[in-house]
Design a protein around this motif. Structure first.
Motif, PDB file in Angstrom:
ATOM      1  N   UNK A   1       0.841  -1.211   0.000  1.00  7.52           N
ATOM      2  CA  UNK A   1       0.000   0.000   0.000  1.00  7.52           C
ATOM      3  C   UNK A   1       0.876   1.260   0.000  1.00  7.52           C
ATOM      4  N   UNK A   2       1.836   1.332   0.923  1.00 12.20           N
ATOM      5  CA  UNK A   2       2.694   2.519   1.013  1.00 12.20           C
ATOM      6  C   UNK A   2       3.641   2.579  -0.183  1.00 12.20           C
ATOM      7  N   UNK A   3       4.096   1.443  -0.685  1.00  8.96           N
ATOM      8  CA  UNK A   3       4.982   1.429  -1.857  1.00  8.96           C
ATOM      9  C   UNK A   3       4.269   1.977  -3.096  1.00  8.96           C
ATOM     10  N   UNK A   4       2.999   1.646  -3.249  1.00 16.20           N
ATOM     11  CA  UNK A   4       2.219   2.155  -4.374  1.00 16.20           C
ATOM     12  C   UNK A   4       2.091   3.675  -4.292  1.00 16.20           C
ATOM     13  N   UNK A   5       1.806   4.180  -3.120  1.00 15.06           N
ATOM     14  CA  UNK A   5       1.720   5.636  -2.936  1.00 15.06           C
ATOM     15  C   UNK A   5       3.065   6.278  -3.263  1.00 15.06           C
TER      16      UNK A   5
END
Length: 186
Positions: free
Chosen positions: A64-68
């Protein structure tokens, strides 16, 4: 992240400290400039803060944070390329003048004019313009000081000075003799 979503401040601070190296690594793969990279990392942290309510605790946090992070990095790169397309790198800045003269040769003429020529030219000006030239150019007062001394507003002094320079330019310009006997160019 689930604890941070529930309002645990300590957990949120720990989360931010823990993801910082990951975010810097993601950004560092694409952006070489450390200052610009740090700006992108801060943008990612703001996105994390604004969108933390969208995280589903049942799913893994890292994707999730990597996508952001990837999306914010790509946004930053697009912005840099757009800005870079309009910039021109030069080794030497072009000069704006063909010679070493200044923008306002008349103001230099006021400084270097003989006392008699300047006195004669000043006497042709209306009183307000004479005051503006004397206070602003000859005594080198600021607009505020000249306003206090003369009783004129700053705006009135600016207008008077502009008009005085225009009139002095005409008055001090070399006079061109016209041929005798009438109109020129027939």
């Amino acid at each position: 992240m689930a604890l941070a979503q529930d309002g645990d401040v300590v957990a949120y601070q720990s989360l931010l400290a823990a993801v910082l190296p990951l975010l810097r690594a993601i950004v560092g793969k694409r952006i070489n400039d450390p200052d610009k990279g740090e700006d992108v990392v801060q943008d990612i942290l703001l996105s994390l803060h604004r969108n933390r309510h969208t995280y589903d605790p049942k799913l893994p946090f890292r994707p999730w944070i990597s996508t952001i992070a990837e999306r914010r990095t790509m946004d930053a790169l697009r912005k840099m390329y757009r800005q870079g397309a309009h910039e021109v790198l030069v080794d030497e800045y072009p000069e704006t003048f063909l010679s070493d003269e200044t923008n306002t040769p008349l103001e230099d003429d006021l400084v270097f004019a003989s006392g008699d020529a300047l006195s004669r030219a000043l006497k042709t000006l209306p009183a307000g313009q004479q005051t503006a030239v004397e206070l602003l150019k000859l005594r080198e007062m600021s607009l505020k000081q000249a306003s206090e001394v003369s009783g004129m507003s700053v705006a009135a002094l600016k207008v008077a000075m502009h008009r005085a320079l225009k009139n002095l330019r005409v008055e001090m310009a070399p006079k061109v003799e016209r041929p005798k006997g009438g109109a020129v160019g027939k």
